[in-house]
Design an enzyme around this catalytic site. Structure first.
Site, PDB file in Angstrom:
ATOM      1  N   CYS A 101       0.764  -1.260   0.003  1.00  0.00           N
ATOM      2  CA  CYS A 101       0.069   0.098   0.002  1.00  0.00           C
ATOM      3  C   CYS A 101       1.002   1.359  -0.053  1.00  0.00           C
ATOM      4  O   CYS A 101       2.038   1.246   0.470  1.00  0.00           O
ATOM      5  CB  CYS A 101      -0.944  -0.002   1.314  1.00  0.00           C
ATOM      6  SG  CYS A 101      -2.203   1.307   1.186  1.00  0.00           S
ATOM      7  N   ASP A 106     -10.857 -12.631   4.870  1.00  0.00           N
ATOM      8  CA  ASP A 106      -9.934 -11.673   4.759  1.00  0.00           C
ATOM      9  C   ASP A 106      -9.358 -11.374   6.248  1.00  0.00           C
ATOM     10  O   ASP A 106      -8.205 -10.958   6.390  1.00  0.00           O
ATOM     11  CB  ASP A 106     -10.674 -10.475   4.217  1.00  0.00           C
ATOM     12  CG  ASP A 106      -9.572  -9.189   4.016  1.00  0.00           C
ATOM     13  OD1 ASP A 106      -8.499  -9.633   3.250  1.00  0.00           O
ATOM     14  OD2 ASP A 106      -9.962  -8.268   4.130  1.00  0.00           O
TER      15      ASP A 106
END
Length: 391
Positions: free
Chosen positions: A23, A290
């Site tokens: 990220c 997740d």
């Protein structure tokens, strides 16, 4: 090779991570960047991408297929990757309607990608936590600065090109105590679809986040408390129900209404069962969920087994049972069980094995029950739930 149990018995969904745990931001509450150690590659290669697209389409029994692109930050991949995704989907569609949604922090949305999303009708979930002050407390750039202004520029580009987007918020210590101000921000922004998720994370002695079902771990400073969560839900609900039913859509409220109606909700944490939302890492590894990307919940790899076999196999079947098998006696006897179903198993570390946020949910359900009953009755009468605003 693992044998699939009742293959094709149910639809399943996969959040694919084209860049894995990478990220361009460093959000303090991020639960995913530490997963990088589980990846053998950090950018999805073309052969895995094609294998995934083909297998996922082939594994669906409905005439439409929804692809979900997740991160990390998926827009670290360029426009060529996005175009390749569409090309592969067209190649393997076999007459099915293909839809896509992508979750992004919004800072890397360019004019080019915004136009792509609009042209191809992708739904863009933008991570934004409310006002600049709320958002910037934890959502930092690599250099430590706030990211709110960058996100708003991305939203402006999406709006300029007419792309569909919704807000995906984390509810933390920065915004949980200001529900009216939080909700009003999105009304002023013109965002009609809002999803929010409470942040509750624990850190083990080694500095890593606690395993999904581990009892070990101290709550982080940004995690919210049950009472705060209940007050936040009630506060936003009171703002919404007075004027915005049918105009603005809040996932938590849609979910609660669905459960009042006896309809399966769209939010897995509030459903009777879970386990049909797997995760695909860049190297082809598949995990149960997740929030359960830990080694015990690895299902396998799509190079060796198909997605259908993995998502309908014995390991995932065992994972699906966690929600009901680990439900404590107090929950089974609770009047509100039909509304929360014990919520997510990863938060069952409260007193007596209850969900950590239990008391907050109870207060929310109690405070809003009469309005939900009225909305449910209106719908059963063939009227619009929005009529409650006028009544």
């Amino acid at each position: 090779m693992e044998t699939a149990i009742n293959p094709f018995a149910k639809p399943y969904y996969v959040a694919a991570k084209p860049v894995g745990a990478q990220c361009n931001l460093r959000c303090e509450y991020c639960y995913y960047l530490e997963k990088k150690t589980l990846e053998t590659v950090h950018t999805m290669p073309d052969d895995i991408l094609e294998m995934y697209v083909r297998q996922f389409i082939e594994g669906q029994t409905l005439p439409y297929v929804l692809f979900t692109w997740h991160g990390g930050e998926p827009l670290l991949r360029d426009i060529k990757f996005l175009e390749k995704v569409v090309s592969l989907e067209e190649k393997y569609a076999g007459g099915r309607k293909i839809d896509n949604c992508i979750q992004t922090n919004g800072t890397l949305v360019t004019e080019e990608t915004a136009e792509f999303f609009a042209r191809n009708e992708w739904l863009v979930g933008v991570s934004i936590d409310g006002t600049e002050e709320m958002h910037d407390r934890y959502r930092k750039t690599v250099g430590g600065g706030g990211s709110h202004s960058l996100v708003m520029k991305g939203i402006e580009r999406l709006n300029r090109h007419g792309a569909m987007w919704n807000a995906m918020s984390v509810i933390s210590k920065s915004n949980v105590g200001r529900p009216a101000e939080y909700y009003d921000f999105f009304r002023q922004t013109g965002c009609k679809y809002i999803q929010f998720t409470p942040v509750v994370e624990r850190v083990r002695g080694d500095g890593r986040l606690s395993h999904g079902l581990e009892k070990e771990g101290e709550l982080t400073s940004y995690s919210i408390e049950a009472e705060e969560w209940g007050a936040f839900l009630i506060g936003v609900f009171e703002e919404w129900v007075r004027r915005d039913v049918g105009e603005y859509f809040v996932q938590m409220f849609d979910t609660t209404l669905a459960n009042w109606m006896g309809v399966t909700p769209g939010l897995c944490s509030m459903s009777a069962t879970c386990g049909n939302n797997a995760v695909l890492l860049p190297d082809g590894d598949v995990y149960s969920c997740d929030h359960f990307v830990f080694e015990p919940y690895k299902l396998g790899n799509i190079r060796q087994e198909t997605l259908t076999a993995l998502c309908n196999g014995e390991k995932q079947a065992a994972f699906m049972k966690l929600k009901t098998e680990r439900l404590p006696k107090e929950c089974k006897e609770c009047r509100w069980l039909f509304l929360c179903h014990g919520e997510c198993p990863r938060l069952r570390f409260g007193e007596g094995g209850r969900n950590y946020l239990c008391e907050g949910y109870k207060k929310y359900f109690e405070a809003t029950a009469d309005r939900y009953i009225k909305m449910a009755d209106l719908i059963r009468e063939g009227r619009d739930a929005a009529d409650i605003v006028e009544g």
